[in-house]
Every structure is written in C-alpha cells, then in structure tokens.
Design a protein around this motif. Structure first.
Motif, short mmCIF file in Angstrom:
data_model
loop_
_atom_site.label_atom_id
_atom_site.label_comp_id
_atom_site.label_asym_id
_atom_site.label_seq_id
_atom_site.Cartn_x
_atom_site.Cartn_y
_atom_site.Cartn_z
N TYR A 14 0.84 -1.21 0.00
CA TYR A 14 0.00 0.00 0.00
C TYR A 14 0.88 1.26 0.00
O TYR A 14 0.55 2.24 -0.68
CB TYR A 14 -0.96 0.02 1.19
CG TYR A 14 -2.15 -0.90 1.05
CD1 TYR A 14 -2.95 -0.88 -0.09
CD2 TYR A 14 -2.51 -1.77 2.06
CE1 TYR A 14 -4.05 -1.71 -0.22
CE2 TYR A 14 -3.62 -2.60 1.94
CZ TYR A 14 -4.38 -2.57 0.81
OH TYR A 14 -5.47 -3.39 0.68
N ALA A 17 2.19 1.71 -3.43
CA ALA A 17 1.11 2.20 -4.30
C ALA A 17 0.91 3.70 -4.12
O ALA A 17 0.74 4.43 -5.09
CB ALA A 17 -0.19 1.44 -4.00
N ASP A 18 0.97 4.16 -2.87
CA ASP A 18 0.84 5.60 -2.61
C ASP A 18 1.98 6.38 -3.27
O ASP A 18 1.76 7.46 -3.83
CB ASP A 18 0.84 5.87 -1.10
CG ASP A 18 -0.45 5.44 -0.43
OD1 ASP A 18 -1.46 5.21 -1.14
OD2 ASP A 18 -0.44 5.31 0.81
N TYR A 26 0.25 5.64 -12.51
CA TYR A 26 -1.03 5.06 -12.12
C TYR A 26 -1.16 3.57 -12.46
O TYR A 26 -1.84 2.84 -11.75
CB TYR A 26 -2.17 5.86 -12.74
CG TYR A 26 -2.14 7.30 -12.29
CD1 TYR A 26 -2.32 7.65 -10.96
CD2 TYR A 26 -1.87 8.33 -13.19
CE1 TYR A 26 -2.26 8.96 -10.53
CE2 TYR A 26 -1.80 9.65 -12.78
CZ TYR A 26 -2.01 9.96 -11.45
OH TYR A 26 -1.95 11.26 -11.03
N ALA A 29 0.60 1.83 -9.65
CA ALA A 29 -0.19 2.02 -8.43
C ALA A 29 -1.38 1.07 -8.42
O ALA A 29 -1.66 0.45 -7.39
CB ALA A 29 -0.66 3.46 -8.33
N SER A 30 -2.03 0.93 -9.54
CA SER A 30 -3.17 0.04 -9.63
C SER A 30 -2.77 -1.41 -9.39
O SER A 30 -3.44 -2.16 -8.66
CB SER A 30 -3.83 0.18 -11.01
OG SER A 30 -4.90 -0.73 -11.14
N GLN A 33 -1.84 -1.87 -5.67
CA GLN A 33 -3.07 -1.86 -4.86
C GLN A 33 -3.82 -3.17 -5.00
O GLN A 33 -4.28 -3.74 -4.01
CB GLN A 33 -3.96 -0.69 -5.31
CG GLN A 33 -5.27 -0.59 -4.56
CD GLN A 33 -5.11 0.08 -3.22
OE1 GLN A 33 -4.33 1.01 -3.09
NE2 GLN A 33 -5.85 -0.36 -2.24
N SER A 34 -3.91 -3.67 -6.20
CA SER A 34 -4.60 -4.93 -6.46
C SER A 34 -3.93 -6.09 -5.73
O SER A 34 -4.60 -6.93 -5.11
CB SER A 34 -4.65 -5.19 -7.96
OG SER A 34 -5.21 -6.45 -8.23
N ALA A 36 -1.99 -5.91 -3.08
CA ALA A 36 -2.18 -5.71 -1.64
C ALA A 36 -3.58 -6.16 -1.22
O ALA A 36 -3.75 -6.82 -0.19
CB ALA A 36 -1.95 -4.25 -1.27
N ASP A 37 -4.58 -5.82 -2.03
CA ASP A 37 -5.96 -6.23 -1.72
C ASP A 37 -6.09 -7.75 -1.70
O ASP A 37 -6.76 -8.32 -0.82
CB ASP A 37 -6.94 -5.65 -2.74
CG ASP A 37 -7.10 -4.15 -2.62
OD1 ASP A 37 -6.70 -3.56 -1.59
OD2 ASP A 37 -7.64 -3.55 -3.57
N TYR A 40 -4.41 -9.10 1.40
CA TYR A 40 -5.22 -8.76 2.56
C TYR A 40 -6.40 -9.73 2.68
O TYR A 40 -6.72 -10.21 3.78
CB TYR A 40 -5.71 -7.32 2.47
CG TYR A 40 -6.53 -6.90 3.67
CD1 TYR A 40 -5.89 -6.52 4.85
CD2 TYR A 40 -7.91 -6.90 3.63
CE1 TYR A 40 -6.63 -6.15 5.96
CE2 TYR A 40 -8.66 -6.54 4.74
CZ TYR A 40 -8.02 -6.16 5.89
OH TYR A 40 -8.75 -5.81 7.00
#
Length: 55
Positions: A14, A17-18, A26, A29-30, A33-34, A36-37, A40
């Motif tokens: 995360y 990604a920030d 981007y 980052a996408s 984020q994906s 990490a999700d 998680y």
C-alpha cells in the motif's frame, strides 16, 4: 509468524502504491493496490481458518 509477515507485506505494498500515485505512475499504483488487496483478503481468510482450528 506468517500472518504478521503478510501484514507487513500488505502495508509495504500500500505504501508503494501511494508512492506510485505521487509519481503519477497510475498503472503501477493500480497493480500494487490490487496485489495488496488480494493478500489482505488471503490474510482475512487465514484468520478465519486459524480461529476455527483454535476454537
């Protein structure tokens, strides 16, 4: 413990990604984020399995 290691990985993803967003990268980052999700979500599922095994 594996769960805590996964938590560290998610936190780092995360944060990366920030940083990618701050750099206007981007696509990266996408992707970060994906990932990490997904990790998680895996952590949440592991937490349920561990609780069931202990309970």
């Amino acid at each position: 413990m594996a769960y805590l290691s996964l938590q560290d990985i998610v936190t780092n993803l995360y944060a990366e990604a920030d940083e990618a967003v701050a750099s206007e990268n981007y696509n990266d980052a996408s992707l970060l984020q994906s990932q990490a999700d997904k990790i998680y979500e895996t952590m949440e599922n592991l937490g349920i399995v561990i609780a069931e095994q202990e309970g």
